[in-house]
Write a protein that holds these residues in place. Structure first.
Motif, PDB file in Angstrom:
ATOM      1  N   ILE A 134      -4.895 -13.189   2.044  1.00 41.63           N
ATOM      2  CA  ILE A 134      -5.272 -11.864   1.530  1.00 41.63           C
ATOM      3  C   ILE A 134      -4.125 -10.879   1.748  1.00 41.63           C
ATOM      4  O   ILE A 134      -3.780 -10.099   0.852  1.00 41.63           O
ATOM      5  CB  ILE A 134      -6.561 -11.361   2.223  1.00 41.63           C
ATOM      6  CG1 ILE A 134      -7.750 -12.228   1.845  1.00 41.63           C
ATOM      7  CG2 ILE A 134      -6.835  -9.894   1.899  1.00 41.63           C
ATOM      8  CD1 ILE A 134      -8.197 -12.110   0.410  1.00 41.63           C
ATOM      9  N   ILE A 135      -3.528 -10.888   2.927  1.00 42.39           N
ATOM     10  CA  ILE A 135      -2.416  -9.973   3.228  1.00 42.39           C
ATOM     11  C   ILE A 135      -1.250 -10.225   2.283  1.00 42.39           C
ATOM     12  O   ILE A 135      -0.653  -9.285   1.748  1.00 42.39           O
ATOM     13  CB  ILE A 135      -1.988 -10.107   4.707  1.00 42.39           C
ATOM     14  CG1 ILE A 135      -3.090  -9.555   5.619  1.00 42.39           C
ATOM     15  CG2 ILE A 135      -0.667  -9.395   4.969  1.00 42.39           C
ATOM     16  CD1 ILE A 135      -2.899  -9.849   7.086  1.00 42.39           C
ATOM     17  N   VAL A 136      -0.924 -11.495   2.053  1.00 41.01           N
ATOM     18  CA  VAL A 136       0.172 -11.830   1.145  1.00 41.01           C
ATOM     19  C   VAL A 136      -0.145 -11.342  -0.264  1.00 41.01           C
ATOM     20  O   VAL A 136       0.716 -10.765  -0.943  1.00 41.01           O
ATOM     21  CB  VAL A 136       0.452 -13.351   1.165  1.00 41.01           C
ATOM     22  CG1 VAL A 136       1.347 -13.769   0.013  1.00 41.01           C
ATOM     23  CG2 VAL A 136       1.061 -13.759   2.488  1.00 41.01           C
ATOM     24  N   LEU A 137      -1.386 -11.550  -0.716  1.00 44.79           N
ATOM     25  CA  LEU A 137      -1.764 -11.096  -2.055  1.00 44.79           C
ATOM     26  C   LEU A 137      -1.676  -9.579  -2.183  1.00 44.79           C
ATOM     27  O   LEU A 137      -1.217  -9.057  -3.203  1.00 44.79           O
ATOM     28  CB  LEU A 137      -3.178 -11.568  -2.396  1.00 44.79           C
ATOM     29  CG  LEU A 137      -3.328 -13.056  -2.695  1.00 44.79           C
ATOM     30  CD1 LEU A 137      -4.802 -13.416  -2.847  1.00 44.79           C
ATOM     31  CD2 LEU A 137      -2.561 -13.432  -3.944  1.00 44.79           C
ATOM     32  N   VAL A 138      -2.082  -8.855  -1.149  1.00 43.84           N
ATOM     33  CA  VAL A 138      -2.002  -7.394  -1.175  1.00 43.84           C
ATOM     34  C   VAL A 138      -0.552  -6.948  -1.228  1.00 43.84           C
ATOM     35  O   VAL A 138      -0.176  -6.067  -2.008  1.00 43.84           O
ATOM     36  CB  VAL A 138      -2.735  -6.782   0.038  1.00 43.84           C
ATOM     37  CG1 VAL A 138      -2.414  -5.311   0.200  1.00 43.84           C
ATOM     38  CG2 VAL A 138      -4.235  -6.986  -0.087  1.00 43.84           C
ATOM     39  N   VAL A 139       0.312  -7.560  -0.414  1.00 46.78           N
ATOM     40  CA  VAL A 139       1.729  -7.197  -0.402  1.00 46.78           C
ATOM     41  C   VAL A 139       2.369  -7.490  -1.761  1.00 46.78           C
ATOM     42  O   VAL A 139       3.117  -6.667  -2.293  1.00 46.78           O
ATOM     43  CB  VAL A 139       2.478  -7.928   0.738  1.00 46.78           C
ATOM     44  CG1 VAL A 139       3.980  -7.789   0.600  1.00 46.78           C
ATOM     45  CG2 VAL A 139       2.005  -7.409   2.089  1.00 46.78           C
ATOM     46  N   VAL A 140       2.063  -8.648  -2.341  1.00 48.80           N
ATOM     47  CA  VAL A 140       2.613  -8.990  -3.657  1.00 48.80           C
ATOM     48  C   VAL A 140       2.110  -8.013  -4.713  1.00 48.80           C
ATOM     49  O   VAL A 140       2.885  -7.526  -5.545  1.00 48.80           O
ATOM     50  CB  VAL A 140       2.258 -10.447  -4.029  1.00 48.80           C
ATOM     51  CG1 VAL A 140       2.563 -10.733  -5.495  1.00 48.80           C
ATOM     52  CG2 VAL A 140       3.000 -11.423  -3.131  1.00 48.80           C
ATOM     53  N   ALA A 141       0.812  -7.687  -4.674  1.00 50.18           N
ATOM     54  CA  ALA A 141       0.260  -6.745  -5.657  1.00 50.18           C
ATOM     55  C   ALA A 141       0.914  -5.375  -5.522  1.00 50.18           C
ATOM     56  O   ALA A 141       1.255  -4.738  -6.524  1.00 50.18           O
ATOM     57  CB  ALA A 141      -1.249  -6.637  -5.484  1.00 50.18           C
ATOM     58  N   PHE A 185       3.785   1.891  -6.428  1.00 56.14           N
ATOM     59  CA  PHE A 185       3.094   2.369  -5.233  1.00 56.14           C
ATOM     60  C   PHE A 185       3.942   3.431  -4.539  1.00 56.14           C
ATOM     61  O   PHE A 185       5.117   3.226  -4.267  1.00 56.14           O
ATOM     62  CB  PHE A 185       2.837   1.187  -4.292  1.00 56.14           C
ATOM     63  CG  PHE A 185       1.941   1.511  -3.145  1.00 56.14           C
ATOM     64  CD1 PHE A 185       0.602   1.732  -3.351  1.00 56.14           C
ATOM     65  CD2 PHE A 185       2.443   1.590  -1.858  1.00 56.14           C
ATOM     66  CE1 PHE A 185      -0.239   2.019  -2.303  1.00 56.14           C
ATOM     67  CE2 PHE A 185       1.615   1.882  -0.800  1.00 56.14           C
ATOM     68  CZ  PHE A 185       0.267   2.097  -1.022  1.00 56.14           C
ATOM     69  N   ALA A 186       3.310   4.570  -4.247  1.00 59.78           N
ATOM     70  CA  ALA A 186       4.020   5.697  -3.640  1.00 59.78           C
ATOM     71  C   ALA A 186       3.993   5.568  -2.114  1.00 59.78           C
ATOM     72  O   ALA A 186       3.133   6.123  -1.445  1.00 59.78           O
ATOM     73  CB  ALA A 186       3.388   7.000  -4.085  1.00 59.78           C
ATOM     74  N   THR A 187       4.933   4.816  -1.561  1.00 56.90           N
ATOM     75  CA  THR A 187       4.947   4.585  -0.113  1.00 56.90           C
ATOM     76  C   THR A 187       5.197   5.875   0.663  1.00 56.90           C
ATOM     77  O   THR A 187       4.686   6.027   1.764  1.00 56.90           O
ATOM     78  CB  THR A 187       6.019   3.547   0.264  1.00 56.90           C
ATOM     79  OG1 THR A 187       7.281   3.962  -0.257  1.00 56.90           O
ATOM     80  CG2 THR A 187       5.665   2.184  -0.274  1.00 56.90           C
ATOM     81  N   GLU A 188       5.963   6.791   0.080  1.00 57.56           N
ATOM     82  CA  GLU A 188       6.238   8.043   0.792  1.00 57.56           C
ATOM     83  C   GLU A 188       4.962   8.860   0.986  1.00 57.56           C
ATOM     84  O   GLU A 188       4.761   9.468   2.034  1.00 57.56           O
ATOM     85  CB  GLU A 188       7.276   8.895   0.026  1.00 57.56           C
ATOM     86  CG  GLU A 188       8.650   8.263  -0.098  1.00 57.56           C
ATOM     87  CD  GLU A 188       8.729   7.276  -1.269  1.00 57.56           C
ATOM     88  OE1 GLU A 188       7.913   7.382  -2.219  1.00 57.56           O
ATOM     89  OE2 GLU A 188       9.572   6.386  -1.209  1.00 57.56           O
TER      90      GLU A 188
END
Length: 186
Positions: free
Chosen positions: A14-21, A27-30
């Motif tokens: 799930i974590i890998v899928l979220v990171v890939v998505a 995505f506005a990381t700031e």
């Protein structure tokens, strides 16, 4: 042991899928980082604990409505409620409630109809409370609303208030509602 390993593998997937998505989107990381920097960690922790306590109390409420002879663990029912809530995010409609009742049947050998009736009945006080609070707050707090929507929003607030009254009477006087339904249907 095997279930624990499968749980870890599933969580990592799930974590890998979220990171890939997230890497494939705009995505506005700031902005997210800014939100976390402004957040009050103490208030976040307190609110998280209160929300967790609410799930435990929902488990006790569900257990109190179980039929005679069935006394499942309130914490176990709380975990089923959390599973149901997560499924509500993933699937539209009452899929989470149905799943939680089905899991209660499988885990605690409670007939599905009894588990589902108890789960739905346990939701009525929470819905009535939320509706009451929404109606009261609507009339107490001055909210900025777009022009032309005042009438429809006030009508909605009043209807939510009537829903709160209906849900409260349904929870407090189920026999009265049953008589009314039989009068209409007979």
């Amino acid at each position: 042991m095997r279930q624990g390993i499968l749980g870890i593998v599933f969580s990592l997937l799930i974590i890998v899928l979220v990171v890939v998505a997230l890497s494939q989107t705009d995505f506005a990381t700031e902005e997210v980082q800014s939100i976390f920097e402004r957040a009050d960690p103490v208030m976040m922790g307190v609110s998280w604990m209160l929300m967790s306590l609410a799930f435990v109390l929902m488990g006790f409420r569900w257990r109190s409505l179980m039929p005679a002879g069935h006394h499942p663990s309130a914490l176990g029912l709380s975990s089923l409620i959390c599973v149901g809530l997560m499924l509500n995010y993933a699937m539209p409609g009452p899929f989470g409630e149905l799943s939680a009742a089905w899991l209660a049947e499988r885990r605690y050998r409670i007939p599905l109809s009894d588990a589902l009736a108890a789960a739905i009945s346990a939701r009525l006080p929470g819905l009535a409370t939320a509706a009451s609070m929404a109606c009261v707050l609507w009339f107490i707090i001055d909210l900025p609303i777009p022009e032309g929507t005042q009438t429809i929003l006030e009508t909605t607030a009043v209807l939510i208030g009537f829903s709160a009254v209906g849900l409260t009477t349904l929870a407090l006087f189920p026999a009265w509602w049953q008589k009314m339904v039989h009068r209409v249907l007979d």
